[in-house]
Design a protein around this motif. Structure first.
Motif, PDB file in Angstrom:
ATOM      1  N   THR A 151      12.085  38.764  39.659  1.00 37.83           N
ATOM      2  CA  THR A 151      13.299  38.283  39.904  1.00 37.83           C
ATOM      3  C   THR A 151      13.004  37.034  41.420  1.00 37.83           C
ATOM      4  N   GLU A 152      12.332  36.803  41.235  1.00 39.84           N
ATOM      5  CA  GLU A 152      11.927  35.925  42.961  1.00 39.84           C
ATOM      6  C   GLU A 152      11.781  34.618  42.414  1.00 39.84           C
ATOM      7  N   GLN A 155      14.716  33.247  40.489  1.00 38.81           N
ATOM      8  CA  GLN A 155      15.413  33.150  41.705  1.00 38.81           C
ATOM      9  C   GLN A 155      15.371  31.687  42.553  1.00 38.81           C
ATOM     10  N   ARG A 159      17.968  27.996  42.609  1.00 42.87           N
ATOM     11  CA  ARG A 159      18.143  26.989  43.502  1.00 42.87           C
ATOM     12  C   ARG A 159      17.676  26.602  43.445  1.00 42.87           C
ATOM     13  N   HIS A 184      22.498  42.722  44.753  1.00 46.53           N
ATOM     14  CA  HIS A 184      22.224  42.045  43.291  1.00 46.53           C
ATOM     15  C   HIS A 184      21.972  40.125  43.512  1.00 46.53           C
ATOM     16  N   MET A 185      21.327  39.609  43.372  1.00 50.11           N
ATOM     17  CA  MET A 185      21.466  38.091  44.205  1.00 50.11           C
ATOM     18  C   MET A 185      21.450  37.308  42.545  1.00 50.11           C
ATOM     19  N   LEU A 186      20.394  37.753  41.469  1.00 51.79           N
ATOM     20  CA  LEU A 186      20.229  36.865  40.157  1.00 51.79           C
ATOM     21  C   LEU A 186      21.683  36.242  39.769  1.00 51.79           C
ATOM     22  N   LEU A 189      23.732  33.139  41.321  1.00 52.75           N
ATOM     23  CA  LEU A 189      22.146  32.178  40.712  1.00 52.75           C
ATOM     24  C   LEU A 189      22.518  31.584  39.721  1.00 52.75           C
TER      25      LEU A 189
END
Length: 294
Positions: A151-152, A155, A159, A184-186, A189
Motif C-alpha cells: 500500500t505504501e 501510494q 503521488r 484509507h488513502m489509496l 490517490l
C-alpha cells in the motif's frame, strides 16, 4: 498475546470508533482490559476481524458478517471470492511480496506503470492488484506488514506520478478527502490520478477531515467539487447522515461526490449528492464541466 485497540485498528484497517460500536451493537469483538483498564484484543479476535474486513470490502454489510464465527466467515469469503483474472498481475505481485525484497516490488510496480501509463495503471491494473493483495492478506498467505508495504509503495508511486502531470490551472477544482473514521488513502490517490489526467485540479486534504474543515477548505480554495471516498469499514448507516449534513453545509453551487465500497448500493442517497460506482464514471463527470471562463 493481547494487543491494544490502536494496533488492532492499524492491522485490520477498521477504525477504533467502529470497533467500539461493533462491541456494543453486535457483541463482537469482546476486548479484555490491561493494567490501565484499556481495551486489548486476542490474536484470534484480530484474525476474525481481518476476515470481516475482507467481506466488508467485498460489499457486505457489518450486520450480516460481524456476528458470524470464524468458520462461517471463511465459508462466506470463499463463496464471494471471484476467480483472479489473467492480466491483473498474473499473481506475480503476491510472489514478489512473499519474496520480501522491497526493491523487486518497487521495480515491478514501476515497470507496470511505465508499460500501461498512469491512466491504464490506475483504471485497469490497480483494482485487480488491490484485490489480489487483499485476498492474500485475508487468507493469511501474506503478513500485515507485507500488505502495508504494498500500500505504501503504491501510494508513493501515485503521488510521484500525479505530481508529474499536475496542472495548476486545471478545471474544475476538486477537493478530495475522507471523513473522520475513514483511514484509507489509496482510493483517494487513485481518484486524484484519474481526475488530474481528465483535466481537473485536485486539492487533497488527506484522510479523516472534520466536516467543518471540509466546508472551510471548499470555501478557501473555491472548489467546484468535494469528493469523498468511503470504504466498507465504516458502518453503512452512518454514511448517508454524514453526506446529508455535509450537503447542507456546503454552498449549493459546490457539487458533492462520493464513491468507494462503502456507498455501493446505498439505499437512500441524500438529495444533491452524486454517487459513483467506479473511476470511469468520475472521469466522465469531470468532462461534463464547461470550460473555465476567467
Amino acid at each position: 498475546m493481547s494487543v491494544p485497540i490502536s494496533v488492532v485498528s492499524e492491522e485490520t484497517g477498521i477504525a477504533k470508533e467502529v470497533l467500539r460500536k461493533w462491541e456494543d451493537r453486535y457483541g463482537f469483538p469482546v476486548p479484555g482490559r490491561d493494567a490501565a483498564d484499556k481495551r486489548v484484543y486476542s490474536g484470534a479476535q484480530v484474525a476474525r476481524l481481518k476476515l470481516i474486513k475482507a467481506l466488508l470490502d467485498a460489499g457486505m454489510r457489518p450486520g450480516a458478517v460481524v456476528p458470524l464465527d470464524e468458520a462461517q466467515l471463511q465459508a462466506l469469503l470463499a463463496m464471494n471470492r471471484p476467480p483472479v483474472q489473467a492480466g491483473a498481475g498474473d499473481g506475480r505481485l503476491v510472489e514478489v511480496l512473499r519474496a520480501k525484497e522491497p526493491n523487486r516490488l518497487r521495480e515491478h510496480l514501476h515497470a507496470e506503470l511505465a508499460r500501461l501509463g498512469l491512466e491504464g495503471f490506475v483504471l485497469d491494473l490497480l483494482p485487480g492488484l488491490n484485490k489480489q493483495v487483499g485476498d492474500a492478506w485475508a487468507e493469511g498467505s501474506i503478513a500485515v506488514h507485507e500488505e502495508h508495504l504494498y500500500t505504501e509503495m503504491v501510494q508513493a508511486l501515485l503521488r510521484e506520478a500525479v505530481q508529474a502531470v499536475y496542472a495548476p490551472l486545471g478545471w474544475p477544482r476538486v477537493l478530495l478527502t475522507t471523513v473522520p473514521g475513514e483511514l484509507h488513502m489509496l482510493g483517494n490517490l487513485m481518484v486524484e490520478a484519474v481526475l488530474t489526467l481528465a483535466g481537473a485540479r485536485c486539492i487533497s486534504l488527506g484522510t479523516q477531515s472534520p466536516l467543518q474543515d471540509i466546508v472551510a477548505a471548499a470555501e478557501a480554495y473555491q472548489t467546484q467539487v468535494v469528493g469523498l471516498s468511503f470504504s466498507a469499514a465504516l458502518p453503512r448507516k452512518t454514511i448517508a447522515p454524514i453526506l446529508r449534513e455535509l450537503r447542507q453545509r456546503l454552498p449549493g453551487e459546490v457539487q458533492l461526490w462520493a464513491g468507494g465500497a462503502g456507498v455501493a448500493g446505498l439505499e437512500k442517497v441524500p438529495r444533491g449528492v452524486r454517487i459513483f460506482q467506479g473511476l470511469h464514471e468520475a472521469r466522465a463527470a469531470i468532462r461534463e464541466f464547461k470550460p473555465r471562463r476567467d
